[in-house]
Design an enzyme around this catalytic site. Structure first.
Site, PDB file in Angstrom:
ATOM      1  N   ARG A  20      41.128  98.069  52.824  1.00 36.73           N
ATOM      2  CA  ARG A  20      41.808  96.787  52.858  1.00 36.73           C
ATOM      3  C   ARG A  20      40.772  95.690  53.069  1.00 36.73           C
ATOM      4  NH1 ARG A  20      45.829  94.117  56.823  1.00 36.73           N
ATOM      5  NH2 ARG A  20      44.532  95.154  58.345  1.00 36.73           N
ATOM      6  N   ASP A  68      39.092  99.963  65.349  1.00 31.71           N
ATOM      7  CA  ASP A  68      40.402  99.325  65.320  1.00 31.71           C
ATOM      8  C   ASP A  68      40.920  98.964  66.707  1.00 31.71           C
ATOM      9  OD1 ASP A  68      40.707 101.983  66.002  1.00 31.71           O
ATOM     10  OD2 ASP A  68      42.286 102.404  64.547  1.00 31.71           O
ATOM     11  N   SER A 128      36.498 103.182  60.909  1.00 30.24           N
ATOM     12  CA  SER A 128      37.133 104.162  61.805  1.00 30.24           C
ATOM     13  C   SER A 128      36.510 105.554  61.682  1.00 30.24           C
ATOM     14  CB  SER A 128      38.635 104.221  61.509  1.00 30.24           C
ATOM     15  OG  SER A 128      39.229 102.971  61.699  1.00 30.24           O
TER      16      SER A 128
END
Length: 476
Positions: A77, A198, A145
């Site tokens: 994203r 995150d 991540s």
């Protein structure tokens, strides 16, 4: 808890005992959690307590246009975030599915593809793809991540891939530099100046909108927490490290608190917990995560249901009393074939005859259920999720007590993201109820606020990039 009037009372009693977590156990477990948090700041090989090179929280008045990207297990994203100040922002995201070929191919090709997608995003969502305005480059915050050894806010060596990625050619290399080189080769006006995970993003995003927040948490497929710590207490940092000193006197810590209980064995553990741990990919590790996160509690529920079925306590047809074989139980006998969405759907069935529970087991496992079976299945899900929520509150309470946040004049704000907290039936209510038991209802009502975080990986990544610019005197 729902009615178990038609269930086997002996089974219900045994399950209740196995997953019990009495109020009297809270204080000792919170104290042990605080102890492990302290140890992790001083020693390696304890709770990870990873310094993040982020030395301050946003005020909510930051302004600018910043890019961010979030590379997860399924999607890439890229976002354009405009910070307006006053805790207000606008985010424009674009998402691409990461193909199996990219996951399994060379890492260099993955980063080339990411840079191409960034260029595509600039062309479609930014006014001038060849300029950040007045010849200035866009700052970009990278939410990554995967396990890294972070050496600075914009330096992170990839330790290992997870989530099905294979690119061995980039292991041990700085992922920020690899991406920056790909961006520069395309002459894109972007500087990758922050690398976060995150959970840090959740904290930053919540604090931008709710100044005063010092704790960010994820309760979803996994669990983790980030919080603002006094620099003087992080004594394990080497004197030659870039983050040995902090211009603010503070530094955000990525706790990786899923490791709580690994060494101490402090967490409650029944035979089902021990079976899950022993058959996991990391036996003896991530013990806290294994009792509170969505990935593991759904597998724990499957283990319990499978065990009951093997012993003739579920899915027995007629009066034979003959237990189902693993072949007859099908996917219910297979690891990780009962996920959090299924578990939440079962717990959310409020019909008298639990029609959704019966339909699910008929459709997914080709298993017929009696009313007693359905009541037992729902009760198993409720027991495990309620214990998970109660144990989740222990981590929150430990952070609040360790940082003495209740002594501050303003409310304690905790930013939380993740599907368990956001969507799972009754999880939040059980968690808040447990906090009332640890502290007291009046204190929780007056002093503690659990806030639903907004887009930690997107907005949080952008804010990390803004703060990195600010730290070196650059304007975002």
């Amino acid at each position: 808890m729902s009615s178990t009037a038609n269930a086997n009372p002996e089974v219900i009693s045994e399950l209740t005992k196995a997953f019990a977590f009495p109020i009297s156990a809270y204080d000792d477990l919170v104290d042990k959690f605080i102890g492990e948090l302290h140890e992790g700041l001083v020693h390696e090989q304890k709770m990870p307590m990873i310094p993040t090179f982020v030395y301050e929280l946003p005020t909510g008045e930051e302004k600018g246009v910043i890019l961010s990207l979030d590379l997860g297990g399924t999607n890439l994203r890229v976002c354009r975030t405009t910070l307006f100040g006053g805790g207000k922002f606008e985010i424009i995201p674009k998402k691409w599915i990461i193909s199996d070929a990219l996951k399994k191919g060379p890492g260099s090709e993955l980063f080339e593809w990411i840079a191409d997608r960034i260029g595509e995003f600039l062309s479609s969502e930014c006014q001038d793809p060849h300029s950040g305005g007045d010849g200035q480059k866009y700052p970009l915050g990278m939410t990554f991540s995967f396990p890294c050894e972070q050496l600075d806010i914009n330096v992170g060596k990839l330790l290992t891939w997870t989530k099905g990625f294979h690119g061995k050619d980039v292991l041990g290399k700085d992922v920020v530099k690899i991406l920056q080189d790909c961006i520069d080769a395309r002459k894109l006006p972007i500087t990758v100046n922050a690398l976060i995970n995150d959970t840090v993003g959740t904290l930053l995003a919540t604090t931008y909108k709710h100044p005063g927040c010092e704790v960010g948490i994820i309760f979803g497929t996994g669990t983790n927490c980030a919080y603002l710590e006094e620099q003087s207490l992080i004594t394990k940092i080497r004197p030659d490290a870039a983050n040995f000193t902090s211009h603010t006197g503070y530094q955000i810590i990525n706790t990786e608190w899923g490791a709580f209980g690994n060494i101490s064995g402090a967490l409650p553990s029944n035979d089902y917990d021990k079976f899950l741990d022993g058959h996991s990919s990391q036996p003896g590790k991530q013990r806290y995560e294994k009792v509170v996160s969505g990935l593991y509690i759904s597998e724990l529920a499957r283990i319990v249901l499978h065990d009951l079925a093997k012993h003739g306590k579920l899915f027995v047809e007629g009066d034979s009393g003959t237990p189902k074989t693993d072949a007859e139980l099908g996917n219910l006998a297979l690891k990780e074939r009962f996920d959090g969405a299924m578990m939440g759907g079962i717990e959310g069935d409020s019909s008298a005859d639990l029609q959704a529970v019966g339909a699910h087991f008929q459709t997914s496992y080709n298993l017929k259920t009696s009313q007693g079976d359905r009541e037992t299945i729902k009760y198993v899900c409720q027991l495990i999720s309620a214990r998970a929520a109660r144990l989740s509150s222990v981590g929150i309470a430990a952070l609040i007590k360790k940082r003495e946040l209740l002594s501050k004049p303003h409310k304690v704000i905790v930013g939380i993201d993740g599907s368990l907290f956001n969507k799972y039936p009754n999880f939040r209510q059980h968690l808040e109820g447990a906090l009332n038991e640890i502290f007291d209802a009046a204190t929780v009502s007056a002093k503690i606020s659990l806030i639903l975080a907004e887009d930690g990986s997107g907005v949080g990544g952008a804010i990390a990039a803004y703060l990195a610019c600010s730290a070196i005197g650059q304007q975002a």
